[in-house]
Design a protein around this motif. Structure first.
Motif, short mmCIF file in Angstrom:
data_model
loop_
_atom_site.label_atom_id
_atom_site.label_comp_id
_atom_site.label_asym_id
_atom_site.label_seq_id
_atom_site.Cartn_x
_atom_site.Cartn_y
_atom_site.Cartn_z
N ILE A 126 44.61 51.84 10.91
CA ILE A 126 44.80 53.24 11.30
C ILE A 126 43.47 53.98 11.24
N ASP A 127 42.72 53.76 10.17
CA ASP A 127 41.41 54.41 10.01
C ASP A 127 40.45 54.01 11.13
N ILE A 128 40.44 52.73 11.48
CA ILE A 128 39.56 52.24 12.55
C ILE A 128 39.95 52.89 13.87
N GLU A 129 41.25 52.96 14.14
CA GLU A 129 41.72 53.57 15.39
C GLU A 129 41.34 55.04 15.46
N GLN A 130 41.48 55.77 14.36
CA GLN A 130 41.12 57.19 14.33
C GLN A 130 39.62 57.37 14.56
N LEU A 131 38.83 56.52 13.92
CA LEU A 131 37.38 56.59 14.10
C LEU A 131 37.00 56.27 15.54
N GLN A 132 37.65 55.28 16.12
CA GLN A 132 37.39 54.92 17.51
C GLN A 132 37.66 56.11 18.43
N ASN A 137 38.33 44.80 20.54
CA ASN A 137 39.14 43.59 20.50
C ASN A 137 40.32 43.74 19.54
N TRP A 138 41.20 44.68 19.85
CA TRP A 138 42.31 45.01 18.95
C TRP A 138 43.24 43.85 18.66
N MET A 180 42.46 40.77 18.23
CA MET A 180 41.82 39.98 17.18
C MET A 180 41.84 40.73 15.85
N LEU A 181 41.60 42.04 15.88
CA LEU A 181 41.62 42.82 14.64
C LEU A 181 42.97 42.75 13.96
N ARG A 182 44.02 42.86 14.73
CA ARG A 182 45.37 42.87 14.16
C ARG A 182 45.79 41.50 13.64
N GLU A 183 45.19 40.46 14.16
CA GLU A 183 45.60 39.10 13.78
C GLU A 183 44.64 38.43 12.80
N ARG A 184 43.72 39.16 12.24
CA ARG A 184 42.76 38.58 11.29
C ARG A 184 43.50 37.91 10.14
N THR A 185 42.99 36.77 9.70
CA THR A 185 43.55 36.10 8.52
C THR A 185 42.61 36.22 7.33
N SER A 186 41.44 36.83 7.57
CA SER A 186 40.44 36.99 6.52
C SER A 186 39.71 38.31 6.77
#
Length: 129
Positions: A8-14, A28-29, A31-37
């Motif tokens: 949410i913070d990243i989206e608001q900053l974007q 690359n949303w 990929m961001l949402r599917e990060r495992t690390s």
């Protein structure tokens, strides 16, 4: 793995950066949402607010670097610190090619890239239907 609040913070900053700079950032949303690390994402919070973000996106032996800094918090070294940490990770991981993604219309991105001494390689174009 990014938390729901971090996303949410990243989206608001974007949204704030895109509105201020009149550009479209490529984050690359999927990929961001599917990060495992969390080793590929670097976030700088000040007083509970996200002021800078840098994400790494691996594609085989190449890695793409994308990021942003809150307009009112620029020129304070936040992105340089995140970039330095990310470069350490990139070197340890053995990537062969580093792609620095920057919108053509962003003076802040151009200034940062010039400071890094990098050379322009190519442009990507986005098609809309």
């Amino acid at each position: 793995m990014l938390t729901t609040q971090q996303l949410i913070d990243i989206e608001q900053l974007q949204k704030e950066c895109e509105s201020h700079d009149h550009v479209q950032l490529k984050l690359n949303w999927e990929m961001l949402r599917e990060r495992t690390s969390d080793q590929m994402d670097y976030l700088q919070y000040e007083h509970g607010e996200l002021v800078a973000f840098l994400g790494l996106y691996a594609f085989g032996s190449a890695v793409e670097v994308c990021g942003m800094v809150k307009p009112s918090e620029r020129r304070k070294g936040y992105f340089q610190r995140l970039f330095d940490h990310a470069m350490e990770h990139i070197k340890r991981s053995g990537y062969k090619k580093i792609l620095l993604n920057a919108p053509a219309g962003s003076d802040a991105a151009k200034s940062f890239l010039n400071k890094q001494g990098v050379k322009y390689a190519f442009s990507e174009h986005q098609m809309k239907w």
